[in-house]
Design an enzyme around this catalytic site. Structure first.
Site, mmCIF file in Angstrom:
data_model
loop_
_atom_site.group_PDB
_atom_site.id
_atom_site.type_symbol
_atom_site.label_atom_id
_atom_site.label_comp_id
_atom_site.label_asym_id
_atom_site.label_seq_id
_atom_site.Cartn_x
_atom_site.Cartn_y
_atom_site.Cartn_z
ATOM 1 N N SER A 115 0.828 -1.211 0.000
ATOM 2 C CA SER A 115 0.000 0.000 0.000
ATOM 3 C C SER A 115 0.864 1.264 0.000
ATOM 4 C CB SER A 115 -0.903 0.040 1.236
ATOM 5 O OG SER A 115 -1.779 -1.065 1.258
HETATM 6 N N1 SAH Z 1 -0.909 -4.696 4.125
HETATM 7 C C1 SAH Z 1 -0.262 -5.016 2.852
HETATM 8 C C2 SAH Z 1 -1.182 -4.669 1.700
HETATM 9 C C3 SAH Z 1 -1.203 -5.776 0.708
HETATM 10 S S1 SAH Z 1 -2.451 -5.636 -0.547
HETATM 11 C C4 SAH Z 1 1.077 -4.357 2.733
HETATM 12 O O1 SAH Z 1 1.365 -3.426 3.510
HETATM 13 O O2 SAH Z 1 1.874 -4.769 1.895
HETATM 14 C C5 SAH Z 1 -3.781 -6.578 0.156
HETATM 15 C C6 SAH Z 1 -3.481 -7.991 0.546
HETATM 16 O O3 SAH Z 1 -4.722 -8.584 0.964
HETATM 17 C C7 SAH Z 1 -2.950 -8.876 -0.571
HETATM 18 O O4 SAH Z 1 -1.743 -9.468 -0.158
HETATM 19 C C8 SAH Z 1 -4.059 -9.917 -0.780
HETATM 20 O O5 SAH Z 1 -3.568 -11.191 -1.160
HETATM 21 C C9 SAH Z 1 -4.710 -9.948 0.584
HETATM 22 N N2 SAH Z 1 -6.084 -10.455 0.626
HETATM 23 C C10 SAH Z 1 -7.073 -10.317 -0.306
HETATM 24 N N3 SAH Z 1 -8.205 -10.938 0.083
HETATM 25 C C11 SAH Z 1 -7.946 -11.507 1.303
HETATM 26 C C12 SAH Z 1 -8.702 -12.299 2.221
HETATM 27 N N4 SAH Z 1 -9.977 -12.653 1.975
HETATM 28 N N5 SAH Z 1 -8.108 -12.697 3.370
HETATM 29 C C13 SAH Z 1 -6.822 -12.368 3.640
HETATM 30 N N6 SAH Z 1 -6.046 -11.616 2.800
HETATM 31 C C14 SAH Z 1 -6.593 -11.206 1.641
#
Ligand code: SAH
Length: 213
Positions: free
Chosen positions: A64
């Protein structure tokens, strides 16, 4: 790769940018000033680590944008020793911000590849979550509930009921809701049955998907 004075300088710049954009929580800003974001990114993007931008990570996901991380974390009002559930571990950067602020963090990721990579990486650089789970964030984590705060870092089509029910009274859920563009939404649990709802602007996230992959 190491953390150098040059990286620290770039981080201080980034913190200034975030302050100019309206972030005021000193604990959030300190965490961002301390965490080597360049270590969370694939080597090809390392030069961009301290720009206020989202970037691709493995499995078609993104780390993000720092402003988004700061904005969501500020809304959570994290205090030392709070128990926080994060949905969407991804690169682990948001997880590290929460740990740096003294929270006990439980984090769930549905992409196996990212789960494996980040589970190894975070402890290696000194950030140890309470638990990292390969699972479906729609269900939350009943066995460790209730939480002081829950943060969802993917765009949710609706508010998953279990997440509301896993909040302490006084607890806060920060969740971007919507399909293509999301509205950042804050729920505060004011009693067993009641929740306050606040809408706080538009953001764009990768979608929250069902089931593990
Ligand atoms: N907090 C992360 C943001 C990653 S983007 C960072 O700082 O890098 C969002 C993430 O949510 C992705 O890795 C995606 O695989 C995950 N995600 C999507 N749907 C999800 C679900 N139902 N349960 C858990 N994780 C999920």
């Amino acid at each position: 790769m190491k953390d150098t004075h040059k990286h620290q300088g770039l981080r201080n710049q980034l913190v200034k940018t975030l302050e100019e954009k309206g972030i005021t929580d000193k604990n959030v800003l300190n965490a961002i000033a301390n965490i080597p974001r360049h270590l969370f990114m694939d080597s090809g993007f390392v030069d961009f680590a301290y720009q206020d931008k989202a970037f691709p990570i493995a499995a078609d996901q993104t780390i993000s944008q720092p402003y988004t991380v700061a904005f969501q974390t500020e809304l959570l009002e994290v205090k030392a020793n709070d128990t926080i559930l994060e949905i969407g571990t991804g690169s682990g950067y948001q997880t590290a911000v929460l740990i740096e602020m003294g929270a006990k963090v439980y984090t769930i990721e549905r992409q196996k590849e990212l789960f494996k990579k980040t589970s190894l990486f975070l402890p290696k650089i000194g950030y140890k979550p309470k638990k990292m789970i390969f699972g479906d964030g729609y269900k939350g984590l009943a066995e460790n509930a209730p939480f002081d705060g829950i943060i969802v870092t993917a765009g949710a089509p609706f508010v998953p009921k279990p997440l509301l029910s896993q909040l302490k009274i006084g607890g806060r859920l920060v969740i971007p809701i919507g399909d293509d563009i999301q509205t950042m939404t804050l729920f505060i649990r004011t009693s067993e049955k009641d929740f306050e709802k606040h809408e706080l602007g538009k953001f764009r996230f990768v979608p929250m998907l069902k089931k593990r992959n």
